[in-house]
Design a protein around this motif. Sequence first.
Motif, short mmCIF file in Angstrom:
data_model
loop_
_atom_site.label_atom_id
_atom_site.label_comp_id
_atom_site.label_asym_id
_atom_site.label_seq_id
_atom_site.Cartn_x
_atom_site.Cartn_y
_atom_site.Cartn_z
N ALA A 33 0.84 -1.21 0.00
CA ALA A 33 0.00 0.00 0.00
C ALA A 33 0.87 1.26 0.00
CB ALA A 33 -0.93 0.00 1.21
N THR A 34 1.92 1.25 0.80
CA THR A 34 2.84 2.38 0.86
C THR A 34 3.58 2.54 -0.46
OG1 THR A 34 3.08 2.13 3.24
CG2 THR A 34 4.82 3.35 2.09
N ALA A 35 4.04 1.44 -1.03
CA ALA A 35 4.78 1.49 -2.30
C ALA A 35 3.90 2.02 -3.42
CB ALA A 35 5.33 0.11 -2.65
N TYR A 36 2.63 1.63 -3.45
CA TYR A 36 1.71 2.19 -4.44
C TYR A 36 1.65 3.71 -4.31
CZ TYR A 36 -0.54 -2.22 -5.95
OH TYR A 36 -0.80 -3.45 -6.49
N GLY A 37 1.55 4.19 -3.09
CA GLY A 37 1.49 5.63 -2.87
C GLY A 37 2.77 6.32 -3.31
N MET A 38 3.90 5.75 -2.99
CA MET A 38 5.18 6.35 -3.37
C MET A 38 5.36 6.35 -4.89
SD MET A 38 7.66 4.99 -0.34
CE MET A 38 8.98 6.10 -0.79
N ALA A 39 4.71 5.41 -5.57
CA ALA A 39 4.77 5.35 -7.03
C ALA A 39 3.73 6.25 -7.69
CB ALA A 39 4.60 3.91 -7.51
N GLY A 40 2.93 6.94 -6.87
CA GLY A 40 1.90 7.82 -7.41
C GLY A 40 0.64 7.10 -7.83
N GLN A 41 0.52 5.84 -7.48
CA GLN A 41 -0.67 5.05 -7.81
C GLN A 41 -1.65 5.18 -6.64
OE1 GLN A 41 2.15 1.66 -9.36
NE2 GLN A 41 0.04 1.18 -9.94
N TRP A 42 -2.25 6.38 -6.55
CA TRP A 42 -3.06 6.72 -5.39
C TRP A 42 -4.28 5.83 -5.22
CZ3 TRP A 42 0.39 9.24 -3.05
CH2 TRP A 42 1.18 10.18 -3.69
N ALA A 43 -4.96 5.51 -6.29
CA ALA A 43 -6.17 4.68 -6.18
C ALA A 43 -5.82 3.29 -5.68
CB ALA A 43 -6.89 4.61 -7.52
N ASP A 44 -4.73 2.72 -6.18
CA ASP A 44 -4.30 1.40 -5.72
C ASP A 44 -3.87 1.45 -4.25
OD1 ASP A 44 -4.73 0.15 -8.20
OD2 ASP A 44 -2.72 0.70 -8.90
N SER A 45 -3.17 2.51 -3.88
CA SER A 45 -2.74 2.68 -2.50
C SER A 45 -3.95 2.81 -1.58
CB SER A 45 -1.84 3.91 -2.38
OG SER A 45 -1.38 4.06 -1.07
N ASP A 46 -4.90 3.62 -1.97
CA ASP A 46 -6.12 3.81 -1.19
C ASP A 46 -6.85 2.49 -0.99
OD1 ASP A 46 -8.17 6.00 -0.19
OD2 ASP A 46 -9.30 4.49 -1.31
N ALA A 47 -7.05 1.75 -2.06
CA ALA A 47 -7.75 0.47 -1.97
C ALA A 47 -7.00 -0.52 -1.08
CB ALA A 47 -7.95 -0.12 -3.36
N ALA A 48 -5.69 -0.56 -1.21
CA ALA A 48 -4.88 -1.49 -0.41
C ALA A 48 -4.94 -1.11 1.07
CB ALA A 48 -3.44 -1.50 -0.91
N PHE A 49 -4.83 0.19 1.39
CA PHE A 49 -4.92 0.61 2.78
C PHE A 49 -6.29 0.31 3.36
CE2 PHE A 49 -1.15 3.55 2.48
CZ PHE A 49 -0.47 3.00 3.55
N ARG A 50 -7.34 0.58 2.61
CA ARG A 50 -8.70 0.33 3.12
C ARG A 50 -8.92 -1.16 3.40
NH1 ARG A 50 -12.93 4.34 2.25
NH2 ARG A 50 -11.99 6.23 1.43
N ALA A 51 -8.48 -2.01 2.48
CA ALA A 51 -8.65 -3.45 2.66
C ALA A 51 -7.86 -3.93 3.88
CB ALA A 51 -8.21 -4.20 1.41
N LEU A 52 -6.62 -3.47 4.01
CA LEU A 52 -5.80 -3.86 5.15
C LEU A 52 -6.41 -3.34 6.45
CD1 LEU A 52 -3.23 -5.09 6.35
CD2 LEU A 52 -2.08 -2.92 5.86
N PHE A 53 -6.84 -2.10 6.46
CA PHE A 53 -7.43 -1.52 7.67
C PHE A 53 -8.67 -2.30 8.10
CE2 PHE A 53 -9.70 1.50 10.30
CZ PHE A 53 -8.67 2.06 11.06
N ASP A 54 -9.53 -2.64 7.15
CA ASP A 54 -10.74 -3.41 7.48
C ASP A 54 -10.37 -4.78 8.03
OD1 ASP A 54 -12.36 -1.33 6.69
OD2 ASP A 54 -12.85 -2.20 4.74
N ARG A 55 -9.43 -5.45 7.38
CA ARG A 55 -9.01 -6.79 7.82
C ARG A 55 -8.41 -6.75 9.23
NH1 ARG A 55 -5.34 -8.29 3.90
NH2 ARG A 55 -3.55 -8.03 5.25
N LEU A 56 -7.52 -5.79 9.46
CA LEU A 56 -6.90 -5.69 10.78
C LEU A 56 -7.91 -5.30 11.85
CD1 LEU A 56 -3.55 -3.86 9.91
CD2 LEU A 56 -3.87 -6.28 10.47
#
Length: 85
Positions: A33-56
């Motif tokens: 999720a962090t790497a997506y954000g650093m690569a400027g892939q904001w939508a992918d980063s957002d989706a990955a963070f949301r999925a991880l946050f919900d799971r955790l």
Amino acid sequence: AGALAAYQQARTWLDPTRPEHGEAIDTLDANLATAYGMAGQWADSDAAFRALFDRLSNRLGPAHPQLLKTGRNYTTLLLRTARFE
């Protein structure tokens, strides 16, 4: 792109049905999720963070340190993209 590919490849080696892989999967997903954000892939980063946050949140509860760390990292993404939902 190298980090993204490495995290994605490493993720395929882990089995989410095996409890002993859970922490490694969480760590890889947070890094991805962090790497997506650093690569400027904001939508992918957002989706990955949301999925991880919900799971955790579901698995660890609202006050677990890993959930709080994930929330902090997700907040950083929202600040960088000027989104304050």
